[in-house]
Design a protein around this motif. Structure first.
Motif, PDB file in Angstrom:
ATOM      1  N   PHE A  56       0.840  -1.210   0.000  1.00  0.00           N
ATOM      2  CA  PHE A  56       0.000   0.000   0.000  1.00  0.00           C
ATOM      3  C   PHE A  56       0.870   1.253   0.000  1.00  0.00           C
ATOM      4  CE2 PHE A  56      -2.217   3.412   2.212  1.00  0.00           C
ATOM      5  CZ  PHE A  56      -3.395   3.484   1.487  1.00  0.00           C
ATOM      6  N   GLU A  87       3.928   1.497  -0.962  1.00  0.00           N
ATOM      7  CA  GLU A  87       4.732   1.563  -2.186  1.00  0.00           C
ATOM      8  C   GLU A  87       3.877   1.675  -3.447  1.00  0.00           C
ATOM      9  OE1 GLU A  87       7.209  -1.900  -1.985  1.00  0.00           O
ATOM     10  OE2 GLU A  87       8.184  -1.246  -0.115  1.00  0.00           O
ATOM     11  N   LYS A  88       2.558   1.699  -3.255  1.00  0.00           N
ATOM     12  CA  LYS A  88       1.615   1.868  -4.368  1.00  0.00           C
ATOM     13  C   LYS A  88       1.817   0.806  -5.463  1.00  0.00           C
ATOM     14  CE  LYS A  88       0.851   6.828  -3.722  1.00  0.00           C
ATOM     15  NZ  LYS A  88       1.499   6.900  -2.399  1.00  0.00           N
ATOM     16  N   ARG A  89       1.835  -0.459  -5.030  1.00  0.00           N
ATOM     17  CA  ARG A  89       1.970  -1.582  -5.954  1.00  0.00           C
ATOM     18  C   ARG A  89       1.066  -2.711  -5.508  1.00  0.00           C
ATOM     19  NH1 ARG A  89       4.456  -5.457  -3.139  1.00  0.00           N
ATOM     20  NH2 ARG A  89       5.928  -4.854  -1.478  1.00  0.00           N
TER      21      ARG A  89
END
Length: 260
Positions: A249, A251-253
């Protein structure tokens, strides 16, 4: 596998196929006997995350128990008792399976077939499907546990309507009643079912299986947290999947969950 059941695997998804298409996948005593062994093996297989239950072909999920063998296997109260115990054990094996189960219903889902579908967590069906529970047409009595599964999904008065009449419930009415969860065109059912199953395999499996366990406790009548449910919830914070979920979350992946 023998006794009219096939088990197929594709990555993390296993499929249990009721495989007697010449009789609309009617369920024999041998098939009922095999189901607990099959689900025990699938539960022990860490590679399996979701199980789809279906009938062979697209004409029927299952037309019910194999009535052609009733005189032999349910000819009197003693033999019927043993038969009923095998049916109950098969349904328990599916209902108590720790991993998610999806019934994929093409066409007829009658009697014992409906019992197996109701033991699954989720039911997807095609627009030609029809459902029925027919002990009143045969002079039989549905078990309390099987009746409870029906009541849990459609409510008491509709369960009585289904059981008193033995009438078929057609696809749109089955969706309205909650007997099925999603209704698809026949040509789309398989693709949709396996896409959903694949989605579930990408989720945190500790979360998925804990949710199943807690929903089952609610259905069994539990209304308040106890030591068991509190421990289940708190234990999630010690899993690698929780750490991965937070990391992904931030690291936006997409997460890469590994617990199985």
């Amino acid at each position: 596998m023998s006794d009219g059941i096939l088990v197929e695997s594709d990555d993390a998804i296993a499929t249990v196929v009721l495989n007697k298409p010449d009789s609309h996948n009617a369920i024999s005593l041998g098939m009922y006997r095999r189901l607990p062994e099959i689900f025990a093996a699938l539960e022990a297989d860490s590679a399996v995350k979701v199980v789809v239950v279906r009938g062979a072909g697209t004409r029927s999920f299952a037309s019910g128990a194999d009535i052609s063998e009733f005189e032999q296997v349910r000819g009197n109260s003693a033999s019927a008792k043993a038969y009923n115990e095998h049916v109950a054990a098969a349904e328990h094996a599916i209902e108590g399976f720790a991993k998610p189960t999806i019934a994929m219903v093409h066409g007829y889902c009658i009697g014992g077939g409906c019992g197996i579908a109701l033991a699954c967590d989720i039911r997807f069906a095609d627009e030609r499907s029809r459902f029925g529970i027919t002990p009143a047409k045969l002079g039989l009595v549905y078990s309390l546990e099987s009746t409870k599964r029906l009541v849990d999904v459609v409510g008491p008065s509709r369960a009585k309507w289904i059981l008193y009449s033995g009438q078929h419930v057609y696809a749109e009415d089955a969706l309205r009643l909650g007997l099925i969860d999603e209704l698809l065109p026949a040509d789309d059912l398989e693709k949709h079912t396996y896409e959903f199953a694949k989605l579930v395999t990408t989720r945190a499996q500790f979360s998925v299986r804990s949710a199943k366990r807690i929903v089952d406790l609610v259905l069994a009548g539990q209304t308040d947290d106890d030591e068991v449910t509190i421990d289940i919830r708190n234990s999630s914070f010690d899993t690698e999947d929780y750490a991965e979920g937070v990391r992904s979350f931030l690291e936006k992946r997409p997460p890469r969950f590994t617990w199985s």
